[in-house]
Each structure stands twice: as structure tokens, then as C-alpha cells.
Design a protein around this motif. Structure first.
Motif, PDB file in Angstrom:
ATOM      1  N   GLN A  54       0.838  -1.198   0.000  1.00  0.00           N
ATOM      2  CA  GLN A  54       0.000   0.000   0.000  1.00  0.00           C
ATOM      3  C   GLN A  54       0.876   1.252   0.000  1.00  0.00           C
ATOM      4  O   GLN A  54       0.594   2.215  -0.709  1.00  0.00           O
ATOM      5  N   ARG A  85      -7.497  -5.115  -5.523  1.00  0.00           N
ATOM      6  CA  ARG A  85      -7.978  -5.173  -4.131  1.00  0.00           C
ATOM      7  C   ARG A  85      -7.442  -4.001  -3.314  1.00  0.00           C
ATOM      8  O   ARG A  85      -8.148  -3.418  -2.505  1.00  0.00           O
ATOM      9  N   ARG A  88      -9.248  -0.657  -3.916  1.00  0.00           N
ATOM     10  CA  ARG A  88     -10.520  -0.598  -3.191  1.00  0.00           C
ATOM     11  C   ARG A  88     -10.285  -0.200  -1.733  1.00  0.00           C
ATOM     12  O   ARG A  88     -10.932   0.695  -1.198  1.00  0.00           O
ATOM     13  N   SER A  89      -9.325  -0.844  -1.099  1.00  0.00           N
ATOM     14  CA  SER A  89      -9.018  -0.566   0.306  1.00  0.00           C
ATOM     15  C   SER A  89      -8.489   0.857   0.500  1.00  0.00           C
ATOM     16  O   SER A  89      -8.926   1.566   1.413  1.00  0.00           O
ATOM     17  N   GLU A  92     -11.334   3.318   0.038  1.00  0.00           N
ATOM     18  CA  GLU A  92     -12.234   3.316   1.202  1.00  0.00           C
ATOM     19  C   GLU A  92     -11.631   4.082   2.375  1.00  0.00           C
ATOM     20  O   GLU A  92     -12.347   4.737   3.132  1.00  0.00           O
ATOM     21  N   ARG A  93     -10.327   4.003   2.525  1.00  0.00           N
ATOM     22  CA  ARG A  93      -9.644   4.713   3.611  1.00  0.00           C
ATOM     23  C   ARG A  93      -9.386   6.174   3.274  1.00  0.00           C
ATOM     24  O   ARG A  93      -8.892   6.936   4.111  1.00  0.00           O
TER      25      ARG A  93
END
Length: 167
Positions: A54, A85, A88-89, A92-93
Motif C-alpha cells: 500500500q 484489491r 478498493r481498500s 475506502e480509507r
């Protein structure tokens, strides 16, 4: 001991084994060096609940600006399914934002969102401290030389193909 032949009796390898220690393994040496460096950064990222992958995505977007997912995957060295994936994470954060490409409606562009920029700003003092420690222990000039050599190594093509033979 670095270039001594492997004693088959000690290693458990039969003399017919195809693995011979004719020289040290570049791939393993690079992994060992990566681990030594990343061991200093993992706690910094973990304290902010961010994985190494990330962080690479966030860093790439901070440095490059708006990119499509393919470009992010290439620059961050992340496989496309994992990146999907992760996007998306991170979205969202609130760390990244998605945008439609005006020229190509099917193409999605990614950029760093303000919370992502704040994360970069929060991590940078710790990151600079770690780099200063590495420079002090290894030598700033040696670090620069190593980075130049790694860039040169990454640019070569073995046997006419990226990646060359197995390590």
C-alpha cells in the motif's frame, strides 16, 4: 568461505544435485539487502496500519501524480489482481481517489487524495531518519553508488529478454 564449494555431506545435497555454489546468488543477496532495509520501515508503516505494498502505491502516486492502474502496478511492482484489491481498500480509507479519463471513459485514473498526502507528510520525518541512519552506517556515497548500480542492473536484459535466466 564465500566461494568455497559446498560440502555435499554437510548440505545434504547429493553429488548429482544441479544446484552448485559457483558464486553467490544475486537474487538472494538482493532479497537479503531488501529485508535489511525494510526491517527499519515496517514498524513505521505498521504504526499507521499501512502495508508495504500500500505504501508503494501511495509513494508512486505522490511522486508521479495521476496514473492509470497499469502504470501504478508497473511502478510499484505489484501484480494487477493484488492492486485491484488494494485500490478498493486505499479508496475506502480515503488515501487515493479514482477519476474517469476524459479521453477514454473505460480508463480509470488514480491520484493521491488529501489523507494520502497527509500520510506521506506524517511518515517522511521517520523515513528521513531511517535513511540518515543508513547513510551514517553504510556511507551516503556508497548508498548513491548502490542505487546507480541497481538502476543499471534493472535496465539490462539478459539473453535478450527481461528477467533472463532463473536465479
Amino acid at each position: 568461505m564465500k566461494n568455497e564449494p559446498i560440502d555435499d555431506r554437510k548440505s545434504g545435497m547429493s553429488s548429482a544435485s544441479p544446484v552448485r555454489r559457483e558464486r553467490r546468488s544475486l537474487a538472494i543477496g538482493l532479497l537479503r539487502a531488501r529485508e535489511a532495509v525494510m526491517s527499519h520501515f515496517r514498524p513505521i508503516l505498521a504504526a499507521r496500519d499501512v502495508t508495504e505494498q500500500q505504501w508503494r502505491v501511495i509513494r508512486v502516486l505522490a511522486e508521479a501524480g495521476m496514473l492509470d492502474a497499469t502504470e501504478v502496478a508497473e511502478k510499484a511492482f505489484i501484480l494487477a489482481p493484488s492492486l485491484t484489491r488494494m485500490i478498493r481498500s486505499l479508496e475506502e480509507r480515503g488515501f487515493i481517489a479514482k477519476h474517469k479519463d476524459e479521453a477514454d471513459g473505460r480508463r480509470v485514473l488514480l491520484s493521491l487524495a488529501p489523507p494520502g498526502r497527509s500520510l506521506i507528510d506524517e511518515v517522511m520525518p521517520d523515513s528521513r531518519r531511517v535513511y540518515a541512519e543508513i547513510d551514517a552506517r553504510f556511507g551516503a556515497g556508497r548508498v548513491e553508488d548502490l542505487l546507480d548500480m541497481l538502476d543499471d542492473l534493472a535496465a539490462i536484459k539478459l539473453n535478450g529478454k527481461p528477467g533472463g535466466e532463473d536465479a
